[in-house]
Design a protein around this motif. Structure first.
Motif, PDB file in Angstrom:
ATOM      1  N   ASP A  51       0.825  -1.210   0.000  1.00 15.69           N
ATOM      2  CA  ASP A  51       0.000   0.000   0.000  1.00 15.69           C
ATOM      3  C   ASP A  51       0.857   1.258   0.000  1.00 15.69           C
ATOM      4  O   ASP A  51       0.503   2.255  -0.645  1.00 15.69           O
ATOM      5  CB  ASP A  51      -0.935   0.021   1.211  1.00 15.69           C
ATOM      6  CG  ASP A  51      -2.121  -0.913   1.079  1.00 15.69           C
ATOM      7  OD1 ASP A  51      -2.386  -1.399  -0.048  1.00 15.69           O
ATOM      8  OD2 ASP A  51      -2.788  -1.162   2.102  1.00 15.69           O
ATOM      9  N   VAL A  52       1.964   1.226   0.742  1.00 13.36           N
ATOM     10  CA  VAL A  52       2.878   2.365   0.755  1.00 13.36           C
ATOM     11  C   VAL A  52       3.373   2.645  -0.661  1.00 13.36           C
ATOM     12  O   VAL A  52       3.373   3.783  -1.128  1.00 13.36           O
ATOM     13  CB  VAL A  52       4.066   2.125   1.716  1.00 13.36           C
ATOM     14  CG1 VAL A  52       5.194   3.120   1.478  1.00 13.36           C
ATOM     15  CG2 VAL A  52       3.603   2.177   3.169  1.00 13.36           C
ATOM     16  N   VAL A  53       3.791   1.582  -1.350  1.00 10.17           N
ATOM     17  CA  VAL A  53       4.303   1.754  -2.714  1.00 10.17           C
ATOM     18  C   VAL A  53       3.195   2.218  -3.649  1.00 10.17           C
ATOM     19  O   VAL A  53       3.358   3.181  -4.399  1.00 10.17           O
ATOM     20  CB  VAL A  53       4.963   0.463  -3.233  1.00 10.17           C
ATOM     21  CG1 VAL A  53       5.339   0.582  -4.702  1.00 10.17           C
ATOM     22  CG2 VAL A  53       6.194   0.119  -2.391  1.00 10.17           C
ATOM     23  N   LYS A  54       2.066   1.551  -3.609  1.00 13.37           N
ATOM     24  CA  LYS A  54       0.954   1.904  -4.502  1.00 13.37           C
ATOM     25  C   LYS A  54       0.471   3.331  -4.272  1.00 13.37           C
ATOM     26  O   LYS A  54       0.050   4.004  -5.211  1.00 13.37           O
ATOM     27  CB  LYS A  54      -0.211   0.933  -4.317  1.00 13.37           C
ATOM     28  CG  LYS A  54       0.068  -0.464  -4.822  1.00 13.37           C
ATOM     29  CD  LYS A  54      -1.112  -1.363  -4.487  1.00 13.37           C
ATOM     30  CE  LYS A  54      -0.828  -2.804  -4.784  1.00 13.37           C
ATOM     31  NZ  LYS A  54      -1.955  -3.681  -4.357  1.00 13.37           N
ATOM     32  N   GLY A  55       0.527   3.790  -3.024  1.00 16.98           N
ATOM     33  CA  GLY A  55       0.066   5.130  -2.694  1.00 16.98           C
ATOM     34  C   GLY A  55       1.118   6.211  -2.856  1.00 16.98           C
ATOM     35  O   GLY A  55       0.837   7.384  -2.621  1.00 16.98           O
ATOM     36  N   SER A  56       2.302   5.831  -3.277  1.00 23.63           N
ATOM     37  CA  SER A  56       3.375   6.810  -3.443  1.00 23.63           C
ATOM     38  C   SER A  56       3.204   7.570  -4.761  1.00 23.63           C
ATOM     39  O   SER A  56       2.411   7.188  -5.618  1.00 23.63           O
ATOM     40  CB  SER A  56       4.738   6.120  -3.389  1.00 23.63           C
ATOM     41  OG  SER A  56       4.918   5.259  -4.496  1.00 23.63           O
ATOM     42  N   THR A  57       3.958   8.614  -4.895  1.00 15.73           N
ATOM     43  CA  THR A  57       3.882   9.412  -6.118  1.00 15.73           C
ATOM     44  C   THR A  57       4.477   8.645  -7.296  1.00 15.73           C
ATOM     45  O   THR A  57       5.241   7.690  -7.107  1.00 15.73           O
ATOM     46  CB  THR A  57       4.659  10.724  -5.956  1.00 15.73           C
ATOM     47  OG1 THR A  57       6.057  10.420  -5.826  1.00 15.73           O
ATOM     48  CG2 THR A  57       4.179  11.535  -4.755  1.00 15.73           C
ATOM     49  N   ARG A  58       4.157   9.093  -8.475  1.00 16.34           N
ATOM     50  CA  ARG A  58       4.743   8.478  -9.672  1.00 16.34           C
ATOM     51  C   ARG A  58       6.262   8.614  -9.627  1.00 16.34           C
ATOM     52  O   ARG A  58       6.980   7.680  -9.979  1.00 16.34           O
ATOM     53  CB  ARG A  58       4.182   9.119 -10.940  1.00 16.34           C
ATOM     54  CG  ARG A  58       4.767   8.500 -12.212  1.00 16.34           C
ATOM     55  CD  ARG A  58       4.089   9.027 -13.480  1.00 16.34           C
ATOM     56  NE  ARG A  58       4.616   8.348 -14.643  1.00 16.34           N
ATOM     57  CZ  ARG A  58       5.523   8.893 -15.463  1.00 16.34           C
ATOM     58  NH1 ARG A  58       5.992  10.106 -15.243  1.00 16.34           N
ATOM     59  NH2 ARG A  58       5.961   8.202 -16.505  1.00 16.34           N
ATOM     60  N   ASP A  59       6.762   9.763  -9.183  1.00 16.25           N
ATOM     61  CA  ASP A  59       8.216   9.956  -9.088  1.00 16.25           C
ATOM     62  C   ASP A  59       8.848   8.956  -8.130  1.00 16.25           C
ATOM     63  O   ASP A  59       9.923   8.426  -8.405  1.00 16.25           O
ATOM     64  CB  ASP A  59       8.557  11.389  -8.657  1.00 16.25           C
ATOM     65  CG  ASP A  59       8.345  12.405  -9.773  1.00 16.25           C
ATOM     66  OD1 ASP A  59       8.245  12.003 -10.958  1.00 16.25           O
ATOM     67  OD2 ASP A  59       8.282  13.601  -9.449  1.00 16.25           O
ATOM     68  N   ASP A  60       8.186   8.700  -6.994  1.00 11.39           N
ATOM     69  CA  ASP A  60       8.705   7.690  -6.048  1.00 11.39           C
ATOM     70  C   ASP A  60       8.721   6.309  -6.693  1.00 11.39           C
ATOM     71  O   ASP A  60       9.676   5.549  -6.528  1.00 11.39           O
ATOM     72  CB  ASP A  60       7.850   7.643  -4.778  1.00 11.39           C
ATOM     73  CG  ASP A  60       8.119   8.783  -3.821  1.00 11.39           C
ATOM     74  OD1 ASP A  60       9.155   9.476  -3.960  1.00 11.39           O
ATOM     75  OD2 ASP A  60       7.282   8.992  -2.911  1.00 11.39           O
ATOM     76  N   LYS A  61       7.660   5.980  -7.421  1.00 11.58           N
ATOM     77  CA  LYS A  61       7.602   4.669  -8.074  1.00 11.58           C
ATOM     78  C   LYS A  61       8.704   4.544  -9.125  1.00 11.58           C
ATOM     79  O   LYS A  61       9.388   3.518  -9.206  1.00 11.58           O
ATOM     80  CB  LYS A  61       6.236   4.443  -8.714  1.00 11.58           C
ATOM     81  CG  LYS A  61       5.133   4.203  -7.721  1.00 11.58           C
ATOM     82  CD  LYS A  61       3.791   4.035  -8.422  1.00 11.58           C
ATOM     83  CE  LYS A  61       2.678   3.953  -7.408  1.00 11.58           C
ATOM     84  NZ  LYS A  61       1.627   4.917  -7.645  1.00 11.58           N
ATOM     85  N   LEU A  62       8.888   5.593  -9.912  1.00 17.13           N
ATOM     86  CA  LEU A  62       9.946   5.553 -10.928  1.00 17.13           C
ATOM     87  C   LEU A  62      11.314   5.422 -10.283  1.00 17.13           C
ATOM     88  O   LEU A  62      12.176   4.683 -10.779  1.00 17.13           O
ATOM     89  CB  LEU A  62       9.876   6.789 -11.829  1.00 17.13           C
ATOM     90  CG  LEU A  62       8.668   6.851 -12.764  1.00 17.13           C
ATOM     91  CD1 LEU A  62       8.618   8.193 -13.490  1.00 17.13           C
ATOM     92  CD2 LEU A  62       8.665   5.691 -13.754  1.00 17.13           C
ATOM     93  N   ALA A  63      11.532   6.105  -9.168  1.00 19.01           N
ATOM     94  CA  ALA A  63      12.811   5.970  -8.447  1.00 19.01           C
ATOM     95  C   ALA A  63      12.979   4.539  -7.952  1.00 19.01           C
ATOM     96  O   ALA A  63      14.087   3.977  -8.012  1.00 19.01           O
ATOM     97  CB  ALA A  63      12.873   6.959  -7.287  1.00 19.01           C
TER      98      ALA A  63
END
Length: 167
Positions: A51-63
């Motif tokens: 959930d933390v990952v899914k709820g993170s920003t697109r920039d966080d996911k790309l990082a």
């Protein structure tokens, strides 16, 4: 061996040291999950981290995606990635296989802006190459969703392999 009791009672730093490696070079996932203790089970811990990952920003996911190594790369990577790739036979590729995989990885990274991510457990080098070739045809949105699913699967395998005792 780590127990749920230890995880639930750990400081943020201790918790991050214990499970922060589960998401490749991205301890921020564990740091953010820590606040949602107590965890009832390993499944619950994983669900919170996911959930933390899914709820993170697109920039966080790309990082997070970019923190992953290229499959088959002969570069420095986390011990977890090294072990997973070794078990999949990616460290024993022939010269020709290595160069083909390198070329495909480069094409993928050029198109999507992050490395090809695949949970390689129980896959052969040929299956990995075929998946990479097929996914090169995806759209950016499709591939970001697929990369996210693969990151979560890798993390689940790693968390499960820790053998956390549910006591």
């Amino acid at each position: 061996m780590v127990t749920l009791t230890q995880l639930n009672g750990a400081t943020k730093q201790e918790f991050t040291e214990m499970v922060g490696w589960v998401f490749e070079h991205s301890p921020w996932v564990a740091e953010r999950a820590w606040a949602r203790r107590p965890f009832r089970s390993v499944d619950h811990l994983f669900a919170v981290m996911a959930d933390v990952v899914k709820g993170s920003t697109r920039d966080d996911k790309l990082a997070l995606f970019r923190a992953h190594p290229d499959l088959g790369a002969r570069a420095r990577m986390s011990s977890a990635s090294l072990s997973e790739q070794h078990r999949a036979g990616l460290q024993q590729l022939s010269f020709a296989e290595y160069h083909l995989l390198t070329r495909l990885n480069r094409a993928y990274r050029d198109k999507f802006g992050f490395p090809f991510i695949l949970a390689v457990r129980d896959r052969t080098p040929r299956e990995i190459q075929k998946a990479l070739e097929q996914r090169l045809a995806a759209t950016q949105e499709e591939e970001e969703q697929r990369a996210l699913a693969e990151v979560l699967l890798i993390a689940w395998f790693r968390l499960r392999d820790m053998g956390i005792e549910e006591r």
